[in-house]
Design an enzyme around this catalytic site. Structure first.
Site, PDB file in Angstrom:
ATOM      1  N   LYS A 188     -16.804 -34.110  46.024  1.00 26.28           N
ATOM      2  CA  LYS A 188     -18.073 -33.372  46.059  1.00 26.28           C
ATOM      3  C   LYS A 188     -19.224 -34.275  46.517  1.00 26.28           C
ATOM      4  CE  LYS A 188     -15.998 -29.644  45.093  1.00 26.28           C
ATOM      5  NZ  LYS A 188     -15.454 -29.152  43.860  1.00 26.28           N
TER       6      LYS A 188
HETATM    7  C1  LIG Z   1     -14.562 -28.140  43.056  1.00 25.28           C
HETATM    8  C2  LIG Z   1     -14.920 -26.752  42.720  1.00 25.28           C
HETATM    9  C3  LIG Z   1     -14.961 -26.290  41.401  1.00 25.28           C
HETATM   10  C4  LIG Z   1     -14.440 -27.077  40.249  1.00 25.28           C
HETATM   11  O1  LIG Z   1     -15.025 -28.301  40.090  1.00 25.28           O
HETATM   12  P1  LIG Z   1     -14.375 -29.350  39.064  1.00 25.28           P
HETATM   13  O2  LIG Z   1     -15.503 -30.288  38.778  1.00 25.28           O
HETATM   14  O3  LIG Z   1     -13.219 -29.979  39.755  1.00 25.28           O
HETATM   15  O4  LIG Z   1     -13.964 -28.576  37.856  1.00 25.28           O
HETATM   16  C5  LIG Z   1     -15.429 -25.016  41.155  1.00 25.28           C
HETATM   17  N1  LIG Z   1     -15.817 -24.219  42.156  1.00 25.28           N
HETATM   18  C6  LIG Z   1     -15.759 -24.601  43.438  1.00 25.28           C
HETATM   19  C7  LIG Z   1     -16.225 -23.673  44.498  1.00 25.28           C
HETATM   20  C8  LIG Z   1     -15.282 -25.879  43.764  1.00 25.28           C
HETATM   21  O5  LIG Z   1     -15.177 -26.244  45.053  1.00 25.28           O
END
Ligand SMILES: *Cc1c(COP(=O)(O)O)cnc(C)c1O
Length: 410
Positions: A188
């Site tokens: 992210k």
């Molecule tokens: C990565 C992601 C999540 C989950 O994030 P985590 O921190 O791994 O739990 C939720 N929604 C979307 C759209 C994502 O890309």
């Protein structure tokens, strides 16, 4: 595989992050403490939200927000098919029923489709800012006001993006969502390895989420029972274990300080892609409607499969063969077995998401790339396109055979 392989993602971890982690390890306090509180405060300021709670993932953030809003069995929650499974899993974890609204041309949830799927049982909307492009929040907030619905944004992709000039998480003309969930997963826009944050402007919701985040132990109870000694506490409801450790927060504090630098690099590279692919007929570039800035968590290029003699999987294999990693975001929710009990229901039909899916290829895009690598990805995509483009005459006859001319004439 070549040694100059361009991987799909690589995180940018600096010396400050490493030094802060080491200092935290040496400090004697490694679970949620001062660093987590500092990260929460700096994050809250950054997204202009009064309250922020650091958690161990965006999945936890989404689940906490829905649970704290008392979403549960018998309730329906509307979300998008073009998302990671976490968005829908967390709705199911509360006992509520997920309902899918279709996407619009941007890849984001279509407010008109949301409106068509609101019933007497609908309690909340969970929009996802797909790839880092903000959703049409005004249209979503209008629907929420009209029908008395909660809005929990899945902003896993959207840290650094703006809507009407305000960062995602901030108010726009006095309006905002009930809660906004961010992700610090490794890929992210900022990372803590694993981690997340949930923000809100509602103090009551903030307190309930904080309590549910740590087994339902009330902070208030610590003060209330102080005269019994500091070993005493009461569990006020059945909560979860979703807190972020100080070791992770130590990384997050420094990643957050680099957010502008990261966002600027992503935008610069995305613009190179946008310019390079704008006039390539075999692909379609992501659109950015006015009034929003994209933070380019992903660069989902769309193939025009009617102009290519290969499918998406082969396209990705061709990239791989030439030393470029790629991915797909996302396999639409209705195509996963866990969703099969719901997938066939008419109110979960998502034709546009299903039609877009076979065309999607996410190209590498991250600040740790060099400009030379971005240019190599561009050259590689163009090379594959020229090797596999259908000539104009073949393209025209295929369209004719598919009855496109007939449709256009009628
Ligand atoms: C990565 C992601 C999540 C989950 O994030 P985590 O921190 O791994 O739990 C939720 N929604 C979307 C759209 C994502 O890309």
């Amino acid at each position: 595989m070549q040694t100059d392989y361009i991987s799909y993602h690589r995180p940018s971890i600096g010396e400050e992050e490493i030094a802060e982690v080491v200092a935290t390890l040496r400090s004697g306090w490694i679970t949620s403490g001062g660093k987590a509180r500092q990260f929460e405060q700096e994050f809250a300021e950054r997204v202009e939200a009064p309250f922020a709670l650091a958690v161990n993932s965006c999945t936890s953030a989404l689940h906490l927000a829905l649970a704290a809003l008392n979403i549960g069995p018998g309730d329906e929650v509307i979300t998008t098919p073009l998302t990671f499974c976490a968005t829908v899993n967390t709705i199911l974890h509360t006992g509520a029923t997920p309902v899918l609204a279709d996407i619009d041309g941007t890849g984001n949830i279509d407010p008109a489709s949301i409106a068509a799927r609101i019933t007497a049982r609908t309690r909340a909307i969970v929009p996802v800012h797909y790839a880092g492009l903000p959703c049409d929040l005004d249209a979503i907030w209008d629907l929420a006001e009209e029908h008395g619905l909660k809005v929990v944004e899945d902003a896993a992709h959207a840290l650094g993006a703006t809507y009407s000039g305000a960062p995602i998480g901030a108010p726009v003309s006095g309006r905002r969502s009930d809660a906004v969930a961010f992700s610090f997963y490794a890929t992210k826009n900022i990372t803590t390895g694993e981690g997340g944050m949930v923000t809100t402007a509602c103090q009551e919701l903030a307190e309930r989420m904080r309590r549910l985040c740590l087994h339902g132990i009330s902070r208030d109870a610590w003060g209330r029972y102080a005269d019994r000694g500091n070993w005493y506490y009461q569990v006020e409801e059945c909560g979860f274990k979703y807190n972020l450790s100080d070791i992770q927060a130590a990384i997050g504090i420094h990643q957050l300080r680099r957010l502008d630098e990261f966002t600027e690099a992503r935008a610069r590279y995305a613009n190179l892609y946008q310019t390079a692919f704008a006039d390539v007929e075999e692909v379609e570039i992501p659109a950015v409607p006015p009034g929003r800035t994209h933070c380019w968590h992903l660069y989902p290029l769309r193939l025009d499969l009617t102009r290519l003699d290969i499918h998406r999987a082969q396209f990705i294999q061709e990239l791989q063969n030439r030393g470029v990693g790629a991915s797909v975001h996302f396999i639409p929710i209705p195509l996963h077995p866990f969703f099969s009990p719901y997938a066939g229901l008419p109110h979960n039909r998502c034709e546009r998401a299903l039609q877009l899916y076979p065309r999607l290829v996410s190209l590498p895009l991250y600040p740790a790339m060099t400009e030379a690598q971005v240019c190599r990805v561009i050259d590689t995509v163009k090379e594959i396109v020229s090797a596999h483009q259908l000539t104009r005459s073949v393209h025209a006859s295929m369209h004719a055979a598919a009855g496109w001319r007939g449709k256009a004439a009628s």
